[in-house]
Design an enzyme around this catalytic site. Structure first.
Site, PDB file in Angstrom:
ATOM      1  N   TYR A 125       0.786  -1.077  -0.293  1.00  0.00           N
ATOM      2  CA  TYR A 125       0.282   0.328   0.161  1.00  0.00           C
ATOM      3  C   TYR A 125       0.402   0.701  -0.046  1.00  0.00           C
ATOM      4  O   TYR A 125       1.940   1.363   0.893  1.00  0.00           O
ATOM      5  CB  TYR A 125      -0.931   0.315   1.642  1.00  0.00           C
ATOM      6  CG  TYR A 125      -2.651   1.206   0.798  1.00  0.00           C
ATOM      7  CD1 TYR A 125      -2.755   0.718   0.548  1.00  0.00           C
ATOM      8  CD2 TYR A 125      -1.417   2.732   1.516  1.00  0.00           C
ATOM      9  CE1 TYR A 125      -4.288   1.664   0.425  1.00  0.00           C
ATOM     10  CE2 TYR A 125      -2.456   3.198   1.223  1.00  0.00           C
ATOM     11  CZ  TYR A 125      -4.183   3.487   0.518  1.00  0.00           C
ATOM     12  OH  TYR A 125      -4.438   4.398   0.939  1.00  0.00           O
ATOM     13  N   GLN A 187     -11.188   0.632   1.117  1.00  0.00           N
ATOM     14  CA  GLN A 187     -11.921  -0.550  -0.089  1.00  0.00           C
ATOM     15  C   GLN A 187     -10.472  -1.333  -0.712  1.00  0.00           C
ATOM     16  O   GLN A 187     -10.959  -2.155  -1.446  1.00  0.00           O
ATOM     17  CB  GLN A 187     -12.750   0.278  -0.631  1.00  0.00           C
ATOM     18  CG  GLN A 187     -11.821   1.254  -1.997  1.00  0.00           C
ATOM     19  CD  GLN A 187     -11.975   2.995  -0.694  1.00  0.00           C
ATOM     20  OE1 GLN A 187     -11.524   3.074   0.489  1.00  0.00           O
ATOM     21  NE2 GLN A 187     -11.672   4.183  -1.578  1.00  0.00           N
ATOM     22  N   ASN A 210      -3.680   5.769   6.119  1.00  0.00           N
ATOM     23  CA  ASN A 210      -4.461   6.578   7.020  1.00  0.00           C
ATOM     24  C   ASN A 210      -4.925   5.398   8.526  1.00  0.00           C
ATOM     25  O   ASN A 210      -4.249   4.246   8.166  1.00  0.00           O
ATOM     26  CB  ASN A 210      -5.101   7.685   6.688  1.00  0.00           C
ATOM     27  CG  ASN A 210      -6.326   7.032   5.362  1.00  0.00           C
ATOM     28  OD1 ASN A 210      -6.503   5.940   5.877  1.00  0.00           O
ATOM     29  ND2 ASN A 210      -6.979   8.002   4.906  1.00  0.00           N
ATOM     30  N   GLN A 255       9.834  14.796  11.174  1.00  0.00           N
ATOM     31  CA  GLN A 255       9.362  14.384  11.756  1.00  0.00           C
ATOM     32  C   GLN A 255       7.446  15.254  11.787  1.00  0.00           C
ATOM     33  O   GLN A 255       6.911  14.310  10.692  1.00  0.00           O
ATOM     34  CB  GLN A 255       9.097  13.485  12.441  1.00  0.00           C
ATOM     35  CG  GLN A 255      10.617  12.114  12.894  1.00  0.00           C
ATOM     36  CD  GLN A 255      10.317  11.478  11.384  1.00  0.00           C
ATOM     37  OE1 GLN A 255       9.119  10.771  11.625  1.00  0.00           O
ATOM     38  NE2 GLN A 255      11.045  11.378  10.452  1.00  0.00           N
ATOM     39  N   HIS A 258       5.353  15.546   9.205  1.00  0.00           N
ATOM     40  CA  HIS A 258       5.128  14.497   7.712  1.00  0.00           C
ATOM     41  C   HIS A 258       3.943  14.426   7.881  1.00  0.00           C
ATOM     42  O   HIS A 258       2.484  14.227   6.650  1.00  0.00           O
ATOM     43  CB  HIS A 258       5.329  13.178   8.343  1.00  0.00           C
ATOM     44  CG  HIS A 258       6.592  12.170   7.948  1.00  0.00           C
ATOM     45  ND1 HIS A 258       6.094  11.945   6.525  1.00  0.00           N
ATOM     46  CD2 HIS A 258       8.013  12.292   8.364  1.00  0.00           C
ATOM     47  CE1 HIS A 258       8.061  11.408   5.771  1.00  0.00           C
ATOM     48  NE2 HIS A 258       8.275  11.771   7.518  1.00  0.00           N
ATOM     49  N   GLU A 323       9.718   5.276  16.695  1.00  0.00           N
ATOM     50  CA  GLU A 323      10.340   4.235  15.703  1.00  0.00           C
ATOM     51  C   GLU A 323      11.267   5.064  15.070  1.00  0.00           C
ATOM     52  O   GLU A 323      11.987   4.451  14.637  1.00  0.00           O
ATOM     53  CB  GLU A 323       8.657   5.564  14.764  1.00  0.00           C
ATOM     54  CG  GLU A 323       9.211   4.512  13.419  1.00  0.00           C
ATOM     55  CD  GLU A 323       7.904   5.200  12.556  1.00  0.00           C
ATOM     56  OE1 GLU A 323       8.083   5.260  11.057  1.00  0.00           O
ATOM     57  OE2 GLU A 323       7.709   6.889  12.634  1.00  0.00           O
ATOM     58  N   HIS A 324      12.104   6.337  15.464  1.00  0.00           N
ATOM     59  CA  HIS A 324      13.612   6.639  14.880  1.00  0.00           C
ATOM     60  C   HIS A 324      13.838   6.746  15.914  1.00  0.00           C
ATOM     61  O   HIS A 324      13.383   8.102  16.617  1.00  0.00           O
ATOM     62  CB  HIS A 324      13.192   7.180  13.808  1.00  0.00           C
ATOM     63  CG  HIS A 324      12.593   7.278  12.299  1.00  0.00           C
ATOM     64  ND1 HIS A 324      11.610   7.789  12.434  1.00  0.00           N
ATOM     65  CD2 HIS A 324      12.505   6.954  11.857  1.00  0.00           C
ATOM     66  CE1 HIS A 324      10.848   7.530  11.397  1.00  0.00           C
ATOM     67  NE2 HIS A 324      11.237   6.581  10.798  1.00  0.00           N
ATOM     68  N   ASP A 357      15.273   7.176   5.925  1.00  0.00           N
ATOM     69  CA  ASP A 357      13.715   7.389   5.126  1.00  0.00           C
ATOM     70  C   ASP A 357      14.379   6.973   3.496  1.00  0.00           C
ATOM     71  O   ASP A 357      13.351   6.248   3.101  1.00  0.00           O
ATOM     72  CB  ASP A 357      13.341   8.680   5.292  1.00  0.00           C
ATOM     73  CG  ASP A 357      12.840   9.339   6.647  1.00  0.00           C
ATOM     74  OD1 ASP A 357      12.551   8.058   6.802  1.00  0.00           O
ATOM     75  OD2 ASP A 357      12.487  10.131   6.609  1.00  0.00           O
ATOM     76  N   GLU A 411      -1.402 -36.226  30.144  1.00  0.00           N
ATOM     77  CA  GLU A 411      -2.645 -35.415  29.155  1.00  0.00           C
ATOM     78  C   GLU A 411      -3.935 -35.719  28.511  1.00  0.00           C
ATOM     79  O   GLU A 411      -5.012 -34.989  27.970  1.00  0.00           O
ATOM     80  CB  GLU A 411      -1.728 -34.114  28.423  1.00  0.00           C
ATOM     81  CG  GLU A 411      -1.245 -32.982  28.430  1.00  0.00           C
ATOM     82  CD  GLU A 411      -0.877 -32.949  27.041  1.00  0.00           C
ATOM     83  OE1 GLU A 411      -1.519 -32.680  25.756  1.00  0.00           O
ATOM     84  OE2 GLU A 411       0.612 -31.632  26.887  1.00  0.00           O
ATOM     85  N   HIS A 416      -3.328 -40.273  20.668  1.00  0.00           N
ATOM     86  CA  HIS A 416      -1.626 -39.520  20.342  1.00  0.00           C
ATOM     87  C   HIS A 416      -0.601 -40.344  20.708  1.00  0.00           C
ATOM     88  O   HIS A 416      -0.006 -40.603  20.060  1.00  0.00           O
ATOM     89  CB  HIS A 416      -1.390 -37.802  21.580  1.00  0.00           C
ATOM     90  CG  HIS A 416      -1.769 -36.970  21.187  1.00  0.00           C
ATOM     91  ND1 HIS A 416      -2.785 -36.457  20.899  1.00  0.00           N
ATOM     92  CD2 HIS A 416      -0.927 -36.045  20.485  1.00  0.00           C
ATOM     93  CE1 HIS A 416      -3.347 -35.389  20.095  1.00  0.00           C
ATOM     94  NE2 HIS A 416      -2.512 -34.908  20.071  1.00  0.00           N
TER      95      HIS A 416
END
Length: 461
Positions: A125, A187, A210, A255, A258, A323-324, A357, A411, A416
């Site tokens: 994506y 979608q 998003n 950052q 963004h 994250e960074h 990046d 068990e 088994h």
């Protein structure tokens, strides 16, 4: 930016960060409804949502291969050269992550191992909203290609005029994307997760988007694989008195620009640095073409942590689990061992986060929102699956079989134990198959559970 002062023995806690956490219920519910509608009505539903949310919908979702390849002639040669440099270095880095199948043989001839196989198909994506991200195409496609995924598709939403980004398509051409579809949003996630009349389904979905894309990915997870549920981008700068306040300010802005939801952290033991960074931000933000986004991010989500010691500062970084992470410190490499939680670590004053990046090589699809405490950067390992391989010899069965039967008995799993017991019986008879199946089935209880376990004690609290 909000300031938190860690005085005395005080340590930063996750509560201090005021993170929003899970996706809002209304976003999750809306994304779920869209995905289910696409699952039920296919292309018809996808078209309706594309028109509603993107303002346009192509006659055919599949972007012609000829258009993807021709985009290479639509971009500046300098961009294409930079793109190819990034592609080469990203590929070189990820080639070192390739896992090989392996096998080991015990003394009794039993073989154990792991068979590594690429997943059959992946959808990448790529957002198409506030900005274009050809770098994301490379970062999410290259490790899949290195892993050997035979079918890598890209989905990306068109603009309101029906156009696509030449930068994004050129990146798809360079990265070797097999199919491109002009569809985005929840979608698009529903379409590639479950398939429609014109968009075949895939086995795994990766890439940022998003909140609705993130919610849709979370919803389809389990029916298909996903990389992670990514939140807004974030950076944490750990800086001491040797750091340049102007450079630190620029890194925080890198950052903040963004997204208004992006989060920037400055962690330091030097109060004077905080004042210097604030003054630099005031000057630099006013000159930014993305001033409004940057200012909202810094004002609403910026956090400064002033610690009394470097130990407390590093502890704060590990709580943030960014994250960074940038280390603007004297002897930055010496601090590396103490860092436990971070998606990507940029060591020293010359290691600008934007290098990661775009061209450095390591992946820029990273865990956000504190998930670096348990998650990894995207890598080749995300595009392969492992199958355990177990090939017992007769001698191995004879050795391990009794323990299996004992555990199965504990068990209460009789069949088994029988599965192993019948094989042991064949070994005792020196045969590969039973000459008399009916006779072999007699006394099956004793075959499965040849000895009785004593009753266990009863632990009481």
């Amino acid at each position: 930016m909000r300031t938190i002062r860690l005085e005395g023995d005080r340590r930063l806690t996750t509560a201090d960060l005021h993170r929003a956490g899970a996706l809002p219920r209304e976003v999750t519910e809306a994304a779920t409804a869209i995905v289910e509608d696409v699952r039920a009505r296919g292309d018809e539903a996808v078209r309706e949502y594309c028109l509603r949310f993107d303002g346009s919908c192509p006659d055919a979702f599949r972007v012609p291969d000829e258009l993807v390849q021709s985009s290479l002639n639509m971009v500046d040669p300098a961009f294409l050269e930079a793109l190819r440099l990034a592609h080469r270095q990203i590929r070189e880095f990820h080639e070192r992550e390739v896992e090989q199948s392996w096998f080991t043989t015990r003394e009794d001839g039993t073989i154990m191992g792991v068979k590594v196989t690429p997943v059959p198909s992946v959808a990448v994506y790529v957002p198409g909203g506030r900005a274009q991200y050809p770098s994301t195409v490379l970062m999410d496609t290259v490790p899949a290609k290195v892993a050997g995924v035979p079918r890598v598709v890209m989905i990306t939403p068109p603009q309101r005029d029906g156009s696509l980004s030449a930068y994004t398509l050129a990146a798809a051409a360079v990265a070797g994307v097999d199919e491109v579809y002009a569809v985005g949003g929840a979608q698009g996630i529903g379409a590639v997760a479950y398939g429609t009349e014109s968009i075949p389904s895939v086995s795994k979905i990766v890439g940022p988007g998003n909140a609705y894309v993130a919610a849709a990915k979370r919803y389809v997870s389990g029916d298909v694989g996903i990389d992670m549920v990514a939140g807004p981008s974030e950076v944490c700068v750990l800086a001491d008195a040797t750091a340049d306040p102007v450079v630190v300010a620029a890194d925080l802005m890198a950052q903040a620009e963004h997204d208004p939801m992006a989060t920037c952290y400055l962690v330091t033991c030097d109060a004077e640095l905080v004042d210097g960074v604030a003054k630099a931000l005031e000057s630099l933000v006013a000159q930014s073409p993305r001033q409004e986004i940057t200012r909202v991010s810094l004002d609403n989500n910026g956090v400064v942590v002033v610690a009394s010691t470097m130990e407390a500062a590093i502890d704060a970084v590990n709580v943030i689990a960014p994250e960074h992470l940038e280390l603007h410190c004297n002897d930055a490499f010496g601090l590396l061992g103490a860092i436990q939680n971070a998606g990507a670590i940029f060591v020293g004053p010359w290691s600008s986060e934007p290098l990661g990046d775009y061209v450095a090589g390591p992946n820029h699809t990273l865990p956000t929102g504190g998930t670096a405490t348990f998650s990894n950067p995207l890598g080749v390992y995300d595009f392969v699956k492992r199958s355990s391989v177990i090939a017992y010899s007769a001698a191995g069965l004879a050795t391990d079989g009794p323990a299996v039967q004992t555990l199965a008995q504990a068990e209460g799993l009789w069949a088994h134990a029988l599965s192993v017991g019948m094989r042991r019986k064949l070994l005792q008879e020196g045969a590969e198959t039973f000459a008399d199946p009916q006779q072999a089935c007699k006394d099956a209880m004793e075959c499965a559970w040849p000895s009785k376990l004593s009753q266990p004690g009863v632990p009481k609290l």
